[in-house]
Scaffold this active site. Structure first.
Site, PDB file in Angstrom:
ATOM      1  N   CYS A 112       2.126  -8.812 -18.966  1.00 38.44           N
ATOM      2  CA  CYS A 112       1.738  -8.035 -20.435  1.00 38.44           C
ATOM      3  C   CYS A 112       0.626  -9.030 -21.195  1.00 38.44           C
ATOM      4  O   CYS A 112      -0.320  -8.419 -21.243  1.00 38.44           O
ATOM      5  CB  CYS A 112       2.576  -7.564 -21.262  1.00 38.44           C
ATOM      6  N   HIS A 113       1.253  -9.950 -21.710  1.00 42.66           N
ATOM      7  CA  HIS A 113       0.132 -10.915 -23.038  1.00 42.66           C
ATOM      8  C   HIS A 113       0.118 -12.308 -22.210  1.00 42.66           C
ATOM      9  O   HIS A 113      -0.122 -12.991 -23.075  1.00 42.66           O
ATOM     10  CB  HIS A 113       0.848 -10.354 -24.024  1.00 42.66           C
ATOM     11  N   GLY A 114       0.489 -11.853 -20.574  1.00 46.93           N
ATOM     12  CA  GLY A 114      -0.282 -14.083 -20.737  1.00 46.93           C
ATOM     13  C   GLY A 114       1.226 -14.930 -21.001  1.00 46.93           C
ATOM     14  O   GLY A 114       0.666 -16.292 -20.965  1.00 46.93           O
TER      15      GLY A 114
END
Lengths: 420, 169
Positions: free
Chosen positions: B133-135
């Protein structure tokens, strides 16, 4: 606004109006003096009313077939699409209607930004508008959860987890929002309830929005006050009604294009897979209309500060009337502001694009620069610009640029008096 | 107001407002608290999992309270890697010894501490997990090493009921 007292012609009308002055209200709305120089950017208020009513009507009919239960929601949506008479049409209108609603609201907001419609004496209209916009985002988000697909489930998980960034009470709030330890059936049923409620709250706020508008009257493309109602205005009916109606027809063509030719282009294929709490889709993205704010969230490497930045990006709009120090409303007479305005438009579009891309490498860098510029625009550029900018002289009246146009003030005044 | 001496009527006003406020709070609380997890949700407190078929280097994911739980039987290299990390290199310093009492078994909530996605197995820069999703990158002990997540993946309360069965919760 109308300067004359209204009396219904018929006896029955008078009898009724003395007891409930609905006819006076209808007369006010018909005769409401509107600046005669309004352009097509002013037709989006009417278009937005149409969008709200469309969403309410299609939403009510969908609710007759939808089942808000984690085990049945996904299937009931497919049932609407396949079995219910015209179910596919109603659902596609509702789903694309949300996008059309946001398209119209963004044009409406950016029109305000260009022509300074948020400035004194229209601050309350503007703030009510921002509240409506926030409610729209809440309604759209919860509505997107209802089909209980993969994007529904994981979108709900990510957005509700934003609250866990709040120190100390965050986790408790998230559990409370979920009604459990993860997004599950209790979450779905409450989202359905709130999704049903919010449009009616919006409807109430729209009434206040229009009421507040009818106190000072419309702003207009030159952004100066009405000097002489008899010369500078036209009655709302039939002039504005016809113009709004024509714009609405054009808008409905775009709307119909999406509904009939590309009904899924604005959605995500992953949402046709039923929600699975064990697998997160490879690439989670919100709907297009939330992307700029999503990009701001992701561009801040700290969890709490990211959430704060995202919320500030929206709430900063509410104090815009006090951040913009310029007394001149319309960008037409503000050569520098006009340029910064278009840079802001580009900045928001860039943020939107970055929000759709993975948060890494160059994308992340550009998103960070664009986020910084977004806040710079509102917190530094607007306050300073109002004090420093050399503006172009305003026309004497709404009518003057058309009929009395003369570089010489005295001449223009003389011509104006002749026209009278 | 300020110059006037308080009268009996002022006392009545204050007392009425106070009683009214208590009454409103008493009515609002049930309406707020009904949204908290109910008895049936709380009842699903524990899950037993048979892990006899799990080979070293494999992970299974089970559902506990609606959330995924990763159970990984770690290889010797993974254990060595997790235990050799210096505490000062960690965003949320926790010893691997404290996270995995039995070094071969790592049991933790498969929930990214950023915004709740399920991280992917055997991915990322630290050979552990990677959240798409956001690394966020997690190491072989499920500790956050890079990215926006603030904490390591949570280790729930669990125990070995016997050699083959783990009870979570």
């Amino acid at each position: 606004m109308s300067d004359h007292e209204y009396t219904p012609k018929s006896k029955a009308g008078k009898w009724f109006n003395d007891r409930l002055p609905l006819l006076t209200l209808a007369n006010h709305l018909t005769d409401y003096p509107t600046p005669k120089n309004l352009n097509y950017w002013w037709t989006f208020g009417g278009i937005l009313t149409f969008c709200l009513i469309t969403q309410i009507v299609t939403g009510l009919t969908l609710a007759m077939h939808y089942i808000a239960h984690a085990d049945m929601a996904f299937e009931s949506v497919e049932h609407i699409m396949r079995d219910v008479n015209y179910g596919w049409l109603i659902r596609y209108i509702h789903a694309n209607g949300a996008s059309m609603f946001f398209l119209a609201v963004y044009i409406h907001i950016f029109r305000s930004l260009f022509y300074g419609s948020y400035k004194s004496p229209r601050e309350i209209i503007w703030i009510i508008g921002i509240i409506i916009y926030l409610l729209m985002m809440a309604a759209a988000f919860m509505g997107y959860v209802l089909p209980w697909g993969q994007m529904s489930f994981w979108g709900a998980t990510v957005i509700t987890n934003l609250f866990s960034a709040i120190p100390l009470v965050g986790e408790g709030i998230v559990t409370w929002l979920w009604g459990g330890y993860s997004v599950d059936n209790p979450t779905l049923t409450r989202f359905f309830t709130l999704h049903y409620l919010i449009p009616f709250l919006i409807l109430g706020l729209v009434v206040l929005h229009i009421w507040a508008l009818h106190v000072p009257g419309n702003n207009n493309p030159v952004g100066i006050d009405i000097k002489k109602p008899s010369k500078d205005t036209v009655p709302f009916h039939p002039y504005i009604v016809i113009k709004d109606g024509f714009a609405l027809l054009m808008f409905m063509i775009v709307f119909a294009f999406f509904v009939f030719y590309a009904p899924n282009i604005l959605g995500h294929a992953d949402n046709y897979i039923e929600a699975n709490p064990l697998v997160t889709p490879a690439h989670i993205v919100p709907e297009w209309y939330l992307l700029p704010f999503y990009a701001i969230l992701r561009s801040v490497p700290d969890k709490l500060l990211g959430v704060v930045a995202m919320l500030s990006a929206i709430l900063i709009l509410a104090v815009l009337p006090w951040l913009d120090t310029s007394k001149i409303r319309s960008a037409v007479f503000r050569p520098l502001y006009k340029q910064f305005y278009w840079i802001l438009v580009a900045d928001v579009l860039i943020l939107g694009y970055m929000g759709a891309m993975p948060a890494e490498g160059l994308y992340l860098l550009i998103a960070r620069v664009a986020t910084a510029y977004y806040f710079l625009h509102f917190l530094v550029i607007l306050p300073v610009l109002g004090l420093k900018e050399r503006t172009i002289p305003l026309p004497l009246s709404i009518t003057e640029p058309v009929l009395g146009g003369s570089p010489n003030m005295a001449m223009a005044k003389k011509k104006e008096s002749k026209i009278e | 107001m300020s110059d006037k001496k308080p009268e009996r009527r002022d006392f009545l006003f204050t007392a009425s407002y106070a009683v009214g406020a208590v009454g409103v709070a008493a009515v609002v609380w049930p309406l707020v608290d009904q949204m908290n997890p109910d008895a049936s949700v709380k009842a699903l407190a524990s899950t037993e999992v048979d892990v006899s078929s799990l080979k070293p280097g494999n992970t299974i994911t089970v559902l506990w309270r609606g959330k995924p739980v990763f159970i990984r039987r770690r290889t010797q290299e993974e254990i060595a890697e997790a235990r050799s990390v210096k505490m000062e290199d960690l965003i949320h310093p926790e010893k691997d010894e404290d996270r995995a009492k039995n070094p071969e078994w790592l049991v933790m909530l498969g929930v990214c501490t950023h915004l709740g996605c399920v991280p992917l197995n055997d991915k990322g820069d630290y050979n552990g997990w990677f959240c798409p999703c956001h690394g966020s990158h997690y190491d072989t002990s499920g500790r956050i090493r890079k990215g926006p997540a603030p904490w390591n993946m949570e280790v729930p309360k669990y125990e070995f009921v016997n050699a083959n069965t783990i009870k979570i919760g």
